[in-house]
Design an enzyme around this catalytic site. Sequence first.
Site, short mmCIF file in Angstrom:
data_model
loop_
_atom_site.label_atom_id
_atom_site.label_comp_id
_atom_site.label_asym_id
_atom_site.label_seq_id
_atom_site.Cartn_x
_atom_site.Cartn_y
_atom_site.Cartn_z
N LYS A 85 0.82 -1.22 0.00
CA LYS A 85 0.00 0.00 0.00
C LYS A 85 0.85 1.27 0.00
O LYS A 85 0.34 2.36 -0.29
CB LYS A 85 -0.97 0.01 1.19
CG LYS A 85 -0.33 0.09 2.56
CD LYS A 85 -1.41 0.01 3.63
CE LYS A 85 -0.82 0.02 5.04
NZ LYS A 85 -0.11 1.25 5.38
N ASP A 86 2.15 1.15 0.30
CA ASP A 86 3.04 2.31 0.26
C ASP A 86 3.57 2.61 -1.14
O ASP A 86 4.15 3.68 -1.37
CB ASP A 86 4.25 2.10 1.19
CG ASP A 86 3.86 2.06 2.66
OD1 ASP A 86 2.81 2.63 3.00
OD2 ASP A 86 4.60 1.46 3.45
N ARG A 133 -8.37 8.11 4.94
CA ARG A 133 -9.33 7.07 4.57
C ARG A 133 -10.11 6.59 5.79
O ARG A 133 -11.33 6.44 5.75
CB ARG A 133 -8.58 5.89 3.92
CG ARG A 133 -9.45 4.65 3.69
CD ARG A 133 -8.61 3.46 3.23
NE ARG A 133 -7.60 3.06 4.20
CZ ARG A 133 -7.84 2.27 5.25
NH1 ARG A 133 -9.04 1.78 5.46
NH2 ARG A 133 -6.86 1.93 6.08
N ARG A 134 -9.40 6.34 6.88
CA ARG A 134 -10.07 5.87 8.08
C ARG A 134 -10.90 6.98 8.70
O ARG A 134 -12.02 6.74 9.18
CB ARG A 134 -9.03 5.35 9.08
CG ARG A 134 -8.39 4.03 8.64
CD ARG A 134 -7.27 3.59 9.57
NE ARG A 134 -6.70 2.31 9.17
CZ ARG A 134 -5.42 2.00 9.26
NH1 ARG A 134 -4.55 2.89 9.74
NH2 ARG A 134 -4.98 0.82 8.87
N ARG A 151 0.75 9.60 14.42
CA ARG A 151 1.68 8.84 13.60
C ARG A 151 2.52 7.97 14.52
O ARG A 151 2.46 8.07 15.72
CB ARG A 151 2.59 9.79 12.80
CG ARG A 151 2.01 10.20 11.45
CD ARG A 151 3.12 10.58 10.50
NE ARG A 151 4.02 9.45 10.24
CZ ARG A 151 5.24 9.58 9.73
NH1 ARG A 151 5.73 10.78 9.46
NH2 ARG A 151 5.99 8.51 9.52
N ARG A 157 1.63 3.55 18.64
CA ARG A 157 0.19 3.83 18.60
C ARG A 157 -0.56 3.08 19.70
O ARG A 157 -1.44 3.64 20.35
CB ARG A 157 -0.36 3.46 17.22
CG ARG A 157 0.22 4.33 16.11
CD ARG A 157 -0.41 4.03 14.77
NE ARG A 157 0.34 4.67 13.69
CZ ARG A 157 -0.18 5.06 12.54
NH1 ARG A 157 -1.45 4.87 12.30
NH2 ARG A 157 0.57 5.62 11.61
N CYS A 244 -9.59 12.87 -8.68
CA CYS A 244 -9.79 13.44 -7.34
C CYS A 244 -8.78 12.83 -6.38
O CYS A 244 -8.19 11.81 -6.66
CB CYS A 244 -11.22 13.15 -6.85
SG CYS A 244 -11.54 11.43 -6.46
#
Length: 319
Positions: A85-86, A133-134, A151, A157, A244
């Site tokens: 995903k990166d 997104r979250r 972050r 986290r 977009c």
Amino acid sequence: MSTPATTRPLRLGTRASALATTQSAMVADLVRERLGREVELVEVSTEGDRSAAPLAQLGGTGVFVSALRDALLDGTVDFAVHSLKDLPTTPADGIALAAIPPREDPRDVVVARDGLTLGELPVGSRLGTGSPRRVSQLAALGLGLELHGIRGNVDTRIRKVRSGEVDAVVLARAGLARLGRLDEVTEVLDPLQMLPAPGQGALAVECRSGDTELVAALARLDDPATRAAVTAERAVLSTLEAGCSAPLGALADVVEGEDGEELWLRAVALSEDGGLSVRMSTTGPVAEAAQIGTRLASDMLAEGAADLMEAPPVRNQHA
């Protein structure tokens, strides 16, 4: 006397975080098992690791990738492992995406105080996430949570929950699975509530495209179903980025259809506050993964996805 290239250990470039080195070690084990080659890990510091700024400020996609690719191109390492995903969707000159190994569960999870689920968190609870997104999908759920941009690595986290700085965080299940920390998960989120990021849970193995022998060897680590799924998801991302920059999630699965395997793809693009969204799904032949993703994203653009507001850096807000 120099060591022959075919017998010397392959140098695997990796970020230095616990999750990155764990993921790279998993791929190294696959290389030893399937290719019979020894592997040594080479840690590479990336811009995303060195900065505490929100990813959107750093440029988002690619901040964890470019230094590893530079190390590939200058010969410091032979191949590299990334969280898929990166990876930017645009191919990089001189770099081959040689393998995408079998994917871990791509869903998001909650780690909350007192074993709570999202729905059990009281109104006004503080939830930490650095992902637009979250944020958008959480806001769309209308749970009255206070969202805080954070972050840091997985340990950082979760420590914010343990210390009481936040009441909960949302993380990728795959990372916790690979780190052996699934016992800390208090809820696994259904994709109907929270679609993951394109490529979430999958790994990308890259090497120099000119190193044809290594490209061919690493291809033996590839999982066709995973590659088809993430190809469709990344085609959605690539097509929507042209129209977009709204927060978006996408998830594809290879399933057994009436006439054999088929690809099922769903995606959502949202406004920052979650108040507006375009959500669609489609199916098609596995061999047409890229076309399926492009077609779905084009349909989403036609339904107004391009009009959704551009996602700014995550800030504290209510959802």
